[in-house]
Design an enzyme around this catalytic site. Structure first.
Site, PDB file in Angstrom:
ATOM      1  N   ARG A 183      -2.292  -0.223   5.346  1.00  0.00           N
ATOM      2  CA  ARG A 183      -3.463  -0.746   4.709  1.00  0.00           C
ATOM      3  C   ARG A 183      -2.960  -2.470   4.757  1.00  0.00           C
ATOM      4  NH1 ARG A 183      -5.143   3.328   0.642  1.00  0.00           N
ATOM      5  NH2 ARG A 183      -3.100   4.150   1.005  1.00  0.00           N
ATOM      6  N   CYS A 210       0.816  -1.191   0.093  1.00  0.00           N
ATOM      7  CA  CYS A 210      -0.161  -0.025  -0.044  1.00  0.00           C
ATOM      8  C   CYS A 210       0.848   1.052  -0.039  1.00  0.00           C
ATOM      9  CB  CYS A 210      -0.950   0.110   1.174  1.00  0.00           C
ATOM     10  SG  CYS A 210      -0.149   0.210   3.033  1.00  0.00           S
TER      11      CYS A 210
END
Length: 126
Positions: A94, A89
């Protein structure tokens, strides 16, 4: 009694950290090692950022599957759960969450890019 609970908390956190570091199903690799591994053979490379972030730049060969989208798990069904999935990410936050979710849903091996795409770009500039 307060010392007991503090000690228990420290032991729990240490044990959890040790488990996370020793879990063979989840690895975090520095950009140099990550790059070598994704170039060795055809791999399942997944960018979990938003489509706008992906369109601003991504690692060649990556498929964009937005972790924040309601359809994330549905889209991940297209991937082979028995083969490693390389995630990244923007910064690693994330993708770490995505990795935990995927492991909970039967994926056997997740490799995350340490520092995310930001670290990748900095590495590539060297």
């Amino acid at each position: 009694m307060k010392k007991f609970w503090c000690l228990l908390l420290v032991l729990f956190l240490f044990g959890y950290s040790t488990f996370a570091q020793q879990n063979d199903a989840f690895k975090v690799l520095a950009p140099a090692v990550y790059k070598k591994e994704i170039q060795i053979e055809k791999v399942q490379l997944v960018d979990v950022r938003t489509p706008n972030e992906f369109n601003d730049g991504h690692i060649k060969g990556a498929k964009n599957v937005d972790f924040m989208a309601d359809s994330f798990l549905l889209q991940m069904q297209d991937f082979d759960k028995s083969q490693p999935v390389y995630l990244y990410c923007r910064s690693g936050n994330r993708s770490a969450k995505a990795a935990a979710l995927l492991l909970d849903h039967g994926f056997q091996s997740i490799i995350d890019l340490k520092g995310g795409y930001l670290a990748w770009k900095a590495f590539e500039k060297k």
